[in-house]
Scaffold this motif. Structure first.
Motif: not given
Length: 142
Positions: A64-67, A70-74
Motif C-alpha cells: 500500500d502506498d499513501d493513496a 488514504g482510500t482505505k481510511t476514507s
C-alpha cells in the motif's frame, strides 16, 4: 385528537372515542416498533460490514502506498458514519417508544405544546413542535 389524548393519559369518555384513540396509539406503537426492528437489522448489518471491511484492510496492506492508505481510511470513515447514523435513528425511535409508553408522545419537550399530527406522520420520532424546531435550527445556524 391522538396527541391530546396521549398527553394527558386520559381518553375521551365516550367508548367510541376511547377505542379510536387507543387504536391510533396502537398503530403508532406498531409503526415505531417495526421501524426500530428495521433499524436494528440495518445496524447489525452495517456493523458486520464495517468489521469485515476492517479485517480485509488489515489483511491486505502489503504494497500500500499513501493513496491506498488514504482510500482505505476514507472507506472506514464512511462505514463508521453509516453505523453512527443508523444508531442515532434507532435511538430516536427508542425515545419515541419511551415517550409513547410514558404518555407524553406528541407533545413538545420544550414548550409542551402539541406536535401537529402531520409532523408526527412524517417524523414519528419528533420531540418538538414546528415552532420550537425552527427556533433551535436558527440558533444552531447562527
Amino acid at each position: 385528537m391522538l396527541v391530546e389524548d396521549t398527553r394527558s393519559g386520559a381518553v375521551a369518555a365516550r367508548r367510541g372515542d376511547r377505542d379510536r384513540a387507543q387504536a391510533e396509539i396502537d398503530q403508532i406503537r406498531t409503526h415505531l416498533q417495526q421501524r426500530y426492528e428495521e433499524l436494528e437489522h440495518e445496524y447489525e448489518q452495517a456493523v458486520a460490514d464495517t468489521q469485515s471491511l476492517s479485517r480485509a484492510h488489515l489483511a491486505d496492506t502489503a504494497g500500500d502506498d499513501d493513496a491506498d492508505i488514504g482510500t482505505k481510511t476514507s472507506q472506514r470513515e464512511r462505514e463508521m458514519s453509516v453505523v453512527r447514523s443508523i444508531a442515532e435513528r434507532r435511538s430516536q425511535v427508542e425515545n419515541a417508544l419511551r415517550r409513547l409508553a410514558e404518555g407524553v408522545y406528541g407533545w413538545c419537550e420544550r414548550c409542551s405544546g402539541a406536535i401537529p399530527v402531520e409532523r408526527l406522520t412524517v417524523f414519528p420520532w419528533a420531540t418538538s413542535c414546528v415552532s420550537c424546531k425552527q427556533v433551535s435550527e436558527r440558533r444552531a445556524g447562527g
